[in-house]
Design a protein around this motif. Structure first.
Motif: not given
Length: 196
Positions: A105-111, A137-142, A113-119
């Motif tokens: 589970l990724l949280r950032g300015p865009e809300g 994924f780019d952690p700078r931009k989430a 997102q659900r990513l595969p476990a291997r992301a």
């Protein structure tokens, strides 16, 4: 596509890491900052702390300031948590990632997102991240990203070129240790890393 890159090396990179990495950041050949990565093993987990600090001055005035801190926690080849904070010219962006069942589970300015476990994040130190089939994924931009990866042998190690977005060239030695990086700055100037 992985010619010259032993599969064993990729597997080892999932569980092994150097004691620490230190780079000078050069813009058009002049030093403008540092990128440091520190590692710690804790109860079967690998923790990686990255710290990037860049400051560009013109006639004594700071015209660009960039500070990016990222903390990653890995269990084997799976990311279980990430926290990232970017301050760029007075604007702050945060990214939080945590493992949840078969997803990240990724949280950032865009809300959220659900990513595969291997992301995996684009934090460069882990060569096993940059291979076909690994969602990035780019952690700078989430945000999830999908660059084209071009992998080739280079000076006894491996070169990975990311095509798309900002683009980058990442170099690893024969042991899979991160040793170089190059990209283009927002103003079009060449940016590269050299080991400190």
């Amino acid at each position: 596509m992985l010619t010259g890159v032993p599969a064993l090396l990729l597997a080892q990179q999932a569980i092994a890491a150097p004691a620490g990495l230190d780079f000078r950041v050069l813009r058009s050949g002049s030093p403008v900052g540092t990128h440091r990565v520190r590692f710690r093993e804790n109860a079967g987990l690998l923790e990686a702390q990255s710290d990037v600090r860049i400051e560009v001055k013109l006639m004594g005035f700071t015209v660009f300031r960039y500070q990016h801190e990222t903390a990653e926690t890995w269990r084997g080849d799976r990311l279980v948590a990430l926290s990232s904070r970017l301050e760029k010219n007075g604007t702050t962006t945060a990214c939080e990632v945590r493992a949840s069942g078969a997803e990240l589970l990724l949280r950032g300015p865009e809300g959220e997102q659900r990513l595969p476990a291997r992301a995996a994040p684009l934090t460069w130190w882990r060569m096993a991240t940059l291979r076909p089939g690994v969602p990035l994924f780019d952690p700078r931009k989430a945000l999830a990203v999908e660059p084209e990866l071009r992998i080739s042998p280079a000076a006894g190690g491996t070169r990975v070129v990311l095509v798309g977005g900002e683009g980058a060239e990442v170099l690893y030695d024969a042991a899979g240790t991160w040793v170089g990086f190059a990209t283009t700055g927002e103003d079009g100037s060449p940016v590269r890393y050299e080991r400190a």
